[in-house]
Design a protein around this motif. Sequence first.
Motif, PDB file in Angstrom:
ATOM      1  N   ARG A 189       7.481   8.445   8.479  1.00  0.00           N
ATOM      2  CA  ARG A 189       6.737   7.591   7.558  1.00  0.00           C
ATOM      3  C   ARG A 189       7.601   7.366   6.323  1.00  0.00           C
ATOM      4  NH1 ARG A 189       2.903  11.143   6.142  1.00  0.00           N
ATOM      5  NH2 ARG A 189       3.712  11.242   4.043  1.00  0.00           N
ATOM      6  N   TYR A 190       7.579   6.152   5.803  1.00  0.00           N
ATOM      7  CA  TYR A 190       8.306   5.849   4.574  1.00  0.00           C
ATOM      8  C   TYR A 190       7.271   5.636   3.480  1.00  0.00           C
ATOM      9  CZ  TYR A 190      12.070   4.943   7.880  1.00  0.00           C
ATOM     10  OH  TYR A 190      12.995   5.063   8.882  1.00  0.00           O
ATOM     11  N   ASP A 191       7.216   6.543   2.521  1.00  0.00           N
ATOM     12  CA  ASP A 191       6.291   6.409   1.394  1.00  0.00           C
ATOM     13  C   ASP A 191       7.026   5.739   0.249  1.00  0.00           C
ATOM     14  OD1 ASP A 191       4.181   7.661   2.720  1.00  0.00           O
ATOM     15  OD2 ASP A 191       4.821   9.660   2.061  1.00  0.00           O
ATOM     16  N   VAL A 192       6.415   4.694  -0.307  1.00  0.00           N
ATOM     17  CA  VAL A 192       7.045   3.925  -1.382  1.00  0.00           C
ATOM     18  C   VAL A 192       6.325   4.210  -2.691  1.00  0.00           C
ATOM     19  CG1 VAL A 192       7.624   1.593  -2.190  1.00  0.00           C
ATOM     20  CG2 VAL A 192       7.605   2.096   0.269  1.00  0.00           C
ATOM     21  N   TYR A 193       7.098   4.554  -3.719  1.00  0.00           N
ATOM     22  CA  TYR A 193       6.543   4.784  -5.059  1.00  0.00           C
ATOM     23  C   TYR A 193       7.160   3.755  -5.995  1.00  0.00           C
ATOM     24  CZ  TYR A 193       5.019   9.179  -3.021  1.00  0.00           C
ATOM     25  OH  TYR A 193       4.431  10.121  -2.215  1.00  0.00           O
ATOM     26  N   LEU A 194       6.347   2.807  -6.436  1.00  0.00           N
ATOM     27  CA  LEU A 194       6.847   1.761  -7.327  1.00  0.00           C
ATOM     28  C   LEU A 194       6.907   2.304  -8.752  1.00  0.00           C
ATOM     29  CD1 LEU A 194       4.864  -1.276  -5.877  1.00  0.00           C
ATOM     30  CD2 LEU A 194       7.262  -0.695  -5.481  1.00  0.00           C
ATOM     31  N   ILE A 195       7.909   1.799  -9.507  1.00  0.00           N
ATOM     32  CA  ILE A 195       8.113   2.280 -10.870  1.00  0.00           C
ATOM     33  C   ILE A 195       7.467   1.308 -11.857  1.00  0.00           C
ATOM     34  CG2 ILE A 195       9.865   2.904 -12.616  1.00  0.00           C
ATOM     35  CD1 ILE A 195      10.248   4.577 -10.108  1.00  0.00           C
ATOM     36  N   GLY A 196       6.747   1.817 -12.824  1.00  0.00           N
ATOM     37  CA  GLY A 196       6.221   1.067 -13.971  1.00  0.00           C
ATOM     38  C   GLY A 196       5.655  -0.294 -13.620  1.00  0.00           C
ATOM     39  N   GLU A 197       6.249  -1.358 -14.215  1.00  0.00           N
ATOM     40  CA  GLU A 197       5.671  -2.698 -14.071  1.00  0.00           C
ATOM     41  C   GLU A 197       5.746  -3.206 -12.629  1.00  0.00           C
ATOM     42  OE1 GLU A 197       9.464  -5.306 -15.622  1.00  0.00           O
ATOM     43  OE2 GLU A 197       8.340  -4.027 -16.981  1.00  0.00           O
ATOM     44  N   ASN A 198       6.661  -2.605 -11.808  1.00  0.00           N
ATOM     45  CA  ASN A 198       6.763  -3.044 -10.415  1.00  0.00           C
ATOM     46  C   ASN A 198       5.505  -2.678  -9.623  1.00  0.00           C
ATOM     47  OD1 ASN A 198       9.468  -4.222 -10.049  1.00  0.00           O
ATOM     48  ND2 ASN A 198      10.035  -2.273 -11.005  1.00  0.00           N
TER      49      ASN A 198
END
Length: 258
Positions: free
Chosen positions: A246-255
């Motif tokens: 599984r690929y977990d994505v953590y977006l940063i701040g305004e993204n």
Amino acid sequence: MRAELAVLAEDDNYLQQSRHLADKLERPLLAVADAKQQDIPFFLVYRDHCLKLLDKALLKKGGLTVNIDPRPGEQSSYPASKKGALAQAVGRKTQTILDATTGWAQDSLALFRMGYHMTCLERSPVMVALIEDGFSRLAQKDWVIRRQLQVPELISGNSIDRLQNLASQPDCIYLDPMFPPKRKKSALAKKGMNVLRDILGDDTDKQQLFMTAMQHAGKRVVVKSPDDAEPLGGQPSMSYASKLVRYDVYLIGENQNV
Ligand SMILES: C[S@@+](CC[C@H](N)C(=O)[O-])C[C@H]1O[C@@H](n2cnc3c(N)ncnc32)[C@H](O)[C@@H]1O
């Protein structure tokens, strides 16, 4: 952990290179006859024009190397299309990726073939030697020379430290730390990862690595993990599942609104 490992002097044509490697890694350099008599489980050897990692059972043949060719089923033209869970996770708008856990470099190389600009970090000196060998073979490939592509830059050291001193901020930081063993994987992947685990042990500082990555990524951090593992950084912004991973994505701040 520092597993017992020696450099094997098998082929006289590579004697200089083998001696240099043994000195650099501060490991013994052994002739094949001596290696058989010693209780050393792992060897590095220059064989078939590349650097290979062997375990004692594979002393005569085979060995593990950084495979620079497309994986089975992967598009071989450049750039390969950005489809599949890995490409979705790093994102189409991403241009620069820093792989903070390079290992056998199979994810880095798949991303490189998709046209991403890659920087690779690895802390195990043994893996660094194997990756350096793989990347120098990559630089000799026709398709790389013809397009004047820069092969990924390889930086040796602990990513938790190195991420704090980057010359430029990558759009995406990619993490694939070692998780405890789980159920079935493909034979080669299993062998490669099992050998890595035997040599290096589990990456017990992956939580700290994740926190550091979140401070230094421009747009997102992607964590690859077994499909049944707890997400490393809590609830991710999104997840993409593939076979057994599984690929977990953590977006940063305004993204986070993108
Ligand atoms: C599971 S392997 C990565 C496999 C890789 N994604 C591939 O496609 O072959 C994990 C690797 O990350 C490296 N690693 C883990 N934590 C690290 C850190 N803090 N800094 C640098 N390398 C690290 C380990 O030494 C190991 O080689």
